[in-house]
Motif scaffolding. Structure first.
Motif, PDB file in Angstrom:
ATOM      1  N   ARG A 185       0.835  -1.197   0.000  1.00 49.04           N
ATOM      2  CA  ARG A 185       0.000   0.000   0.000  1.00 49.04           C
ATOM      3  C   ARG A 185       0.877   1.258   0.000  1.00 49.04           C
ATOM      4  O   ARG A 185       0.589   2.212  -0.707  1.00 49.04           O
ATOM      5  N   PHE A 186       1.940   1.257   0.780  1.00 44.15           N
ATOM      6  CA  PHE A 186       2.857   2.391   0.828  1.00 44.15           C
ATOM      7  C   PHE A 186       3.510   2.603  -0.535  1.00 44.15           C
ATOM      8  O   PHE A 186       3.628   3.733  -1.011  1.00 44.15           O
ATOM      9  N   SER A 187       3.907   1.506  -1.175  1.00 44.09           N
ATOM     10  CA  SER A 187       4.538   1.592  -2.489  1.00 44.09           C
ATOM     11  C   SER A 187       3.571   2.171  -3.517  1.00 44.09           C
ATOM     12  O   SER A 187       3.950   3.013  -4.335  1.00 44.09           O
ATOM     13  N   ASP A 188       2.319   1.737  -3.487  1.00 43.68           N
ATOM     14  CA  ASP A 188       1.305   2.266  -4.398  1.00 43.68           C
ATOM     15  C   ASP A 188       1.103   3.761  -4.172  1.00 43.68           C
ATOM     16  O   ASP A 188       0.998   4.537  -5.116  1.00 43.68           O
ATOM     17  N   HIS A 189       1.047   4.154  -2.912  1.00 43.35           N
ATOM     18  CA  HIS A 189       0.869   5.571  -2.578  1.00 43.35           C
ATOM     19  C   HIS A 189       2.036   6.391  -3.099  1.00 43.35           C
ATOM     20  O   HIS A 189       1.850   7.469  -3.665  1.00 43.35           O
ATOM     21  N   ARG A 190       3.258   5.909  -2.925  1.00 42.36           N
ATOM     22  CA  ARG A 190       4.444   6.628  -3.397  1.00 42.36           C
ATOM     23  C   ARG A 190       4.425   6.770  -4.915  1.00 42.36           C
ATOM     24  O   ARG A 190       4.774   7.814  -5.447  1.00 42.36           O
ATOM     25  N   ASN A 191       4.020   5.716  -5.619  1.00 40.93           N
ATOM     26  CA  ASN A 191       3.957   5.780  -7.078  1.00 40.93           C
ATOM     27  C   ASN A 191       2.915   6.791  -7.538  1.00 40.93           C
ATOM     28  O   ASN A 191       3.148   7.547  -8.480  1.00 40.93           O
ATOM     29  N   GLU A 192       1.758   6.814  -6.889  1.00 44.49           N
ATOM     30  CA  GLU A 192       0.719   7.788  -7.227  1.00 44.49           C
ATOM     31  C   GLU A 192       1.200   9.205  -6.951  1.00 44.49           C
ATOM     32  O   GLU A 192       0.974  10.115  -7.752  1.00 44.49           O
ATOM     33  N   GLN A 193       1.867   9.386  -5.832  1.00 43.50           N
ATOM     34  CA  GLN A 193       2.381  10.698  -5.462  1.00 43.50           C
ATOM     35  C   GLN A 193       3.449  11.159  -6.459  1.00 43.50           C
ATOM     36  O   GLN A 193       3.458  12.312  -6.889  1.00 43.50           O
ATOM     37  N   ARG A 194       4.317  10.272  -6.854  1.00 44.24           N
ATOM     38  CA  ARG A 194       5.362  10.594  -7.823  1.00 44.24           C
ATOM     39  C   ARG A 194       4.745  11.011  -9.156  1.00 44.24           C
ATOM     40  O   ARG A 194       5.178  11.978  -9.786  1.00 44.24           O
ATOM     41  N   THR A 195       3.698  10.299  -9.572  1.00 51.09           N
ATOM     42  CA  THR A 195       3.019  10.624 -10.827  1.00 51.09           C
ATOM     43  C   THR A 195       2.368  12.001 -10.759  1.00 51.09           C
ATOM     44  O   THR A 195       2.496  12.809 -11.678  1.00 51.09           O
ATOM     45  N   ARG A 196       1.670  12.283  -9.646  1.00 51.74           N
ATOM     46  CA  ARG A 196       1.030  13.598  -9.480  1.00 51.74           C
ATOM     47  C   ARG A 196       2.054  14.729  -9.500  1.00 51.74           C
ATOM     48  O   ARG A 196       1.855  15.759 -10.145  1.00 51.74           O
ATOM     49  N   HIS A 197       3.162  14.536  -8.811  1.00 56.09           N
ATOM     50  CA  HIS A 197       4.191  15.572  -8.762  1.00 56.09           C
ATOM     51  C   HIS A 197       4.825  15.777 -10.131  1.00 56.09           C
ATOM     52  O   HIS A 197       5.088  16.925 -10.531  1.00 56.09           O
ATOM     53  N   SER A 198       5.064  14.701 -10.852  1.00 57.08           N
ATOM     54  CA  SER A 198       5.647  14.811 -12.191  1.00 57.08           C
ATOM     55  C   SER A 198       4.708  15.545 -13.131  1.00 57.08           C
ATOM     56  O   SER A 198       5.144  16.397 -13.921  1.00 57.08           O
ATOM     57  N   GLN A 199       3.420  15.228 -13.046  1.00 57.59           N
ATOM     58  CA  GLN A 199       2.439  15.910 -13.895  1.00 57.59           C
ATOM     59  C   GLN A 199       2.361  17.390 -13.556  1.00 57.59           C
ATOM     60  O   GLN A 199       2.293  18.242 -14.451  1.00 57.59           O
ATOM     61  N   ALA A 200       2.368  17.719 -12.280  1.00 57.52           N
ATOM     62  CA  ALA A 200       2.309  19.122 -11.863  1.00 57.52           C
ATOM     63  C   ALA A 200       3.562  19.869 -12.318  1.00 57.52           C
ATOM     64  O   ALA A 200       3.472  21.016 -12.782  1.00 57.52           O
ATOM     65  N   LEU A 201       4.709  19.239 -12.219  1.00 58.34           N
ATOM     66  CA  LEU A 201       5.951  19.862 -12.666  1.00 58.34           C
ATOM     67  C   LEU A 201       5.926  20.091 -14.170  1.00 58.34           C
ATOM     68  O   LEU A 201       6.304  21.163 -14.658  1.00 58.34           O
ATOM     69  N   ALA A 202       5.470  19.113 -14.920  1.00 58.61           N
ATOM     70  CA  ALA A 202       5.397  19.249 -16.378  1.00 58.61           C
ATOM     71  C   ALA A 202       4.459  20.390 -16.764  1.00 58.61           C
ATOM     72  O   ALA A 202       4.771  21.187 -17.662  1.00 58.61           O
ATOM     73  N   LYS A 203       3.325  20.493 -16.073  1.00 55.36           N
ATOM     74  CA  LYS A 203       2.379  21.569 -16.359  1.00 55.36           C
ATOM     75  C   LYS A 203       2.998  22.933 -16.047  1.00 55.36           C
ATOM     76  O   LYS A 203       2.879  23.871 -16.837  1.00 55.36           O
ATOM     77  N   LEU A 204       3.673  23.037 -14.909  1.00 53.77           N
ATOM     78  CA  LEU A 204       4.315  24.288 -14.533  1.00 53.77           C
ATOM     79  C   LEU A 204       5.388  24.675 -15.538  1.00 53.77           C
ATOM     80  O   LEU A 204       5.466  25.835 -15.966  1.00 53.77           O
ATOM     81  N   MET A 205       6.215  23.719 -15.937  1.00 48.14           N
ATOM     82  CA  MET A 205       7.287  24.004 -16.886  1.00 48.14           C
ATOM     83  C   MET A 205       6.729  24.399 -18.246  1.00 48.14           C
ATOM     84  O   MET A 205       7.328  25.191 -18.964  1.00 48.14           O
ATOM     85  N   GLU A 206       5.576  23.860 -18.596  1.00 47.21           N
ATOM     86  CA  GLU A 206       4.932  24.213 -19.859  1.00 47.21           C
ATOM     87  C   GLU A 206       4.390  25.646 -19.812  1.00 47.21           C
ATOM     88  O   GLU A 206       4.472  26.388 -20.788  1.00 47.21           O
TER      89      GLU A 206
END
Length: 61
Positions: free
Chosen positions: A17-38
């Motif tokens: 469960r912790f691993s799944d949460h970390r993967n979801e969090q990593r995906t959200r942060h990457s998407q937010a960073l990509a949007k900001l950089m765009e």
């Protein structure tokens, strides 16, 4: 491990469960960073890791 105890099974479930949460969090942060950089071209070149993540996401899109 032939006969796992209840504690071992509980720990394994919590780790999964912790691993799944970390993967979801990593995906959200990457998407937010990509949007900001765009949206903010002036940020490119400020942080090498942010540039790398942004470029990586663009290449995989």
């Amino acid at each position: 491990m032939e006969n796992p105890t209840t504690t071992e099974v509980t720990v394994d479930l919590e780790l999964a469960r912790f691993s799944d949460h970390r993967n979801e969090q990593r995906t959200r942060h990457s998407q937010a960073l990509a949007k900001l950089m765009e949206e903010r071209d002036d940020l490119y070149g400020v942080n090498a890791l942010a540039d790398l993540v942004s470029d990586s996401l663009r290449w995989t899109a």
